[in-house]
Design an enzyme around this catalytic site. Structure first.
Site, short mmCIF file in Angstrom:
data_model
loop_
_atom_site.label_atom_id
_atom_site.label_comp_id
_atom_site.label_asym_id
_atom_site.label_seq_id
_atom_site.Cartn_x
_atom_site.Cartn_y
_atom_site.Cartn_z
N CYS A 1 0.83 -1.22 0.00
CA CYS A 1 0.00 0.00 0.00
C CYS A 1 0.86 1.26 0.00
O CYS A 1 0.68 2.15 -0.85
CB CYS A 1 -0.96 -0.02 1.19
N1 LIG Z 1 -4.25 -4.89 5.18
C1 LIG Z 1 -3.71 -4.14 4.20
O1 LIG Z 1 -3.98 -2.92 4.08
C2 LIG Z 1 -2.78 -4.74 3.22
C3 LIG Z 1 -2.33 -6.05 3.34
N2 LIG Z 1 -1.46 -6.56 2.40
C4 LIG Z 1 -0.92 -7.92 2.51
O2 LIG Z 1 -1.94 -8.88 2.29
C5 LIG Z 1 -1.66 -10.07 3.03
C6 LIG Z 1 -2.87 -10.36 3.92
O3 LIG Z 1 -2.97 -9.27 4.83
P1 LIG Z 1 -4.29 -8.96 5.65
O4 LIG Z 1 -5.48 -9.34 4.87
O5 LIG Z 1 -4.17 -7.58 6.14
O6 LIG Z 1 -4.07 -9.98 6.88
P2 LIG Z 1 -5.15 -10.64 7.88
O7 LIG Z 1 -4.37 -10.98 9.09
O8 LIG Z 1 -6.33 -9.77 8.02
O9 LIG Z 1 -5.57 -11.98 7.12
C7 LIG Z 1 -4.64 -12.99 6.86
C8 LIG Z 1 -5.37 -14.20 6.33
O10 LIG Z 1 -4.39 -15.22 6.11
C9 LIG Z 1 -4.87 -16.44 6.66
N3 LIG Z 1 -3.70 -17.23 7.11
C10 LIG Z 1 -2.74 -16.84 7.98
N4 LIG Z 1 -1.81 -17.82 8.09
C11 LIG Z 1 -2.21 -18.83 7.29
C12 LIG Z 1 -1.68 -20.10 6.99
N5 LIG Z 1 -0.53 -20.52 7.52
N6 LIG Z 1 -2.36 -20.87 6.11
C13 LIG Z 1 -3.51 -20.46 5.56
N7 LIG Z 1 -4.07 -19.25 5.81
C14 LIG Z 1 -3.43 -18.45 6.66
C15 LIG Z 1 -5.76 -16.04 7.81
O11 LIG Z 1 -6.67 -17.09 8.04
P3 LIG Z 1 -7.80 -17.07 9.19
O12 LIG Z 1 -8.95 -16.32 8.60
O13 LIG Z 1 -8.10 -18.51 9.38
O14 LIG Z 1 -7.18 -16.39 10.36
C16 LIG Z 1 -6.41 -14.78 7.27
O15 LIG Z 1 -7.57 -15.08 6.54
C17 LIG Z 1 -0.41 -9.80 3.86
O16 LIG Z 1 0.71 -10.34 3.23
C18 LIG Z 1 -0.36 -8.27 3.90
O17 LIG Z 1 0.96 -7.83 4.09
C19 LIG Z 1 -1.07 -5.82 1.33
C20 LIG Z 1 -1.48 -4.54 1.16
C21 LIG Z 1 -2.34 -3.87 2.15
C1 LIG Z 2 -0.42 0.01 9.38
C2 LIG Z 2 0.44 -1.17 9.02
O1 LIG Z 2 0.92 -1.88 9.88
N1 LIG Z 2 0.65 -1.39 7.73
C3 LIG Z 2 1.44 -2.48 7.24
C4 LIG Z 2 1.52 -2.46 5.76
C5 LIG Z 2 0.31 -3.01 5.06
C6 LIG Z 2 0.63 -3.43 3.66
O2 LIG Z 2 0.88 -2.71 2.75
O3 LIG Z 2 0.82 -4.70 3.52
P1 LIG Z 2 2.02 -5.28 2.74
O4 LIG Z 2 3.12 -5.21 3.68
O5 LIG Z 2 1.71 -6.64 2.31
O6 LIG Z 2 2.23 -4.41 1.59
C7 LIG Z 2 2.88 -2.43 7.73
O7 LIG Z 2 3.44 -1.36 7.84
O8 LIG Z 2 3.48 -3.51 7.83
#
Ligand SMILES: NC(=O)C1=CN([C@@H]2O[C@H](COP(=O)(O)OP(=O)(O)OC[C@H]3O[C@@H](n4cnc5c(N)ncnc54)[C@H](OP(=O)(O)O)[C@@H]3O)[C@@H](O)[C@H]2O)C=CC1
Ligand SMILES: CC(=O)N[C@@H](CCC(=O)OP(=O)(O)O)C(=O)O
Length: 311
Positions: free
Chosen positions: A115
């Site tokens: 992000c």
């Molecule tokens: N949140 C954000 O703004 C952003 C996030 N990301 C990236 O996207 C990815 C997901 O992040 P986010 O959605 O925030 O994380 P969350 O913690 O909200 O969700 C993670 C998901 O992964 C599942 N999970 C975790 N470990 C395992 C495993 N070993 N096997 C199978 N499933 C698993 C969890 O399952 P369960 O539901 O069972 O707990 C959950 O559904 C990360 O890599 C993050 O860095 C990228 C950009 C922005």
């Molecule tokens: C507020 C906060 O904790 N933000 C996350 C970034 C979220 C994100 O961009 O996820 P990816 O790392 O997959 O890109 C962090 O800084 O690690």
């Protein structure tokens, strides 16, 4: 023709938002595992049986999922940090260069940008490419994100009764996981200095690069910086450069302004003497910063209009 899509991590923060964007589409069929979403055999079958998979998992789990995919026809989008500077993976920022959309369309492995990097690369890549900012320039990035950026765990922390933290600076060891992709995909040769923070609101972010214009080789004007950005994103639906007049009229900028959209808006603020500028990107961390971008990449990889299902 219907395409089958599997979201690994369907119940996570990013996965749920992708699911919301895809569920209503008649051209797609979602493979949902529900309570079996942690069952390795069920995941392996879905990972190899879908036309496209979107991994919304922590980095290590994303690497494990990729290792489980044996079917070479499956198109893979990874939302984690695991493959953002890895060879063999296309970086999923279609607007970053004239040829990037086609590269994504031809690739079976696409890494969705982080992000913060989406805002930062959006602001800086055109300036480095045109030589206005030298590759050796010591660039600083200040940013604030809503707490959904930290996924389920951070949402639970901030929404717990009595959790009163208003604002938190972090990344204080200067080793944030986004630094390699920010540096590589802007073409800088020196690691960026990244100063992120999280605020007590759910969603939306500002990513800012302050610049001393007089310290740049040609002392570019604010208009020239702005012009380079306008030229880079001309005709792009999801990346817009705010007019200088509109920007000048602003007395403040709030991070929630593009929530629910797949849009990235870039502002160039300048001082009266033309000596300093603040470049600021506004986006939804779960929109163009994650789930929106993943859907845009999916559309491109499936040969569809890239804007299908997005606003
Ligand atoms: N949140 C954000 O703004 C952003 C996030 N990301 C990236 O996207 C990815 C997901 O992040 P986010 O959605 O925030 O994380 P969350 O913690 O909200 O969700 C993670 C998901 O992964 C599942 N999970 C975790 N470990 C395992 C495993 N070993 N096997 C199978 N499933 C698993 C969890 O399952 P369960 O539901 O069972 O707990 C959950 O559904 C990360 O890599 C993050 O860095 C990228 C950009 C922005
Ligand atoms: C507020 C906060 O904790 N933000 C996350 C970034 C979220 C994100 O961009 O996820 P990816 O790392 O997959 O890109 C962090 O800084 O690690």
């Amino acid at each position: 023709m219907t395409h089958t899509i599997f979201i690994d991590g369907e119940a996570g923060t990013t996965g749920l938002e992708i699911r919301e964007r895809l569920e209503a589409r008649p051209d797609l069929e979602l493979i949902l595992l529900g309570d079996r979403r942690r069952d390795v055999d069920a995941r392996r079958e879905a990972l190899n049986g879908a036309d496209a998979v979107i991994l919304c998992l922590p980095d290590d789990a994303a690497r494990e999922a990729v290792a489980m995919i044996e079917n070479r026809t499956v198109k893979v989008i990874d939302a984690s940090t695991a493959y953002r500077v890895a060879p063999g993976w296309a970086y999923g920022f279609p607007e970053m260069d004239a040829g990037q959309r086609d590269l994504i369309a031809r690739s079976s492995f696409v890494s969705n940008p982080g992000c913060y990097p989406t805002g930062f690369i959006g602001l800086m890549r055109p300036l480095v490419k045109t030589g206005l900012v030298p590759t050796t320039y010591p660039v600083t990035v200040n940013a604030v994100s809503g707490y959904s950026g930290g996924g389920k765990a951070m949402i639970a922390e901030f929404e717990a009764p009595g959790a009163a933290t208003a604002y938190r600076a972090y990344g204080l060891s200067l080793k944030h996981k986004h630094v390699p992709e920010m540096t590589k995909h802007t073409g800088l040769s020196r690691d960026v200095l990244f100063a992120p923070a999280v605020g007590n609101y759910r969603q939306g972010m500002l990513v800012e690069v302050p610049l001393h214009l007089a310290a740049l080789p040609e002392t570019p004007s604010v208009e020239r910086i702005h012009g380079a950005l306008v030229e880079a994103y001309e005709g792009r639906q999801f990346v817009e450069v705010a007019d200088l007049e509109e920007t000048e009229a602003l007395s403040g900028l709030e991070p929630e302004g593009l929530n629910g959209t797949n849009r990235l808006r870039l502002h160039v603020f300048g001082d009266r003497n033309g000596e300093q500028a603040r470049l600021v990107a506004l986006l939804d961390n779960l929109g163009k910063g994650a789930s929106g971008a993943a859907v845009q990449n999916l559309n491109i990889m499936l040969g569809l209009d890239e804007a299908t299902g997005l606003i």
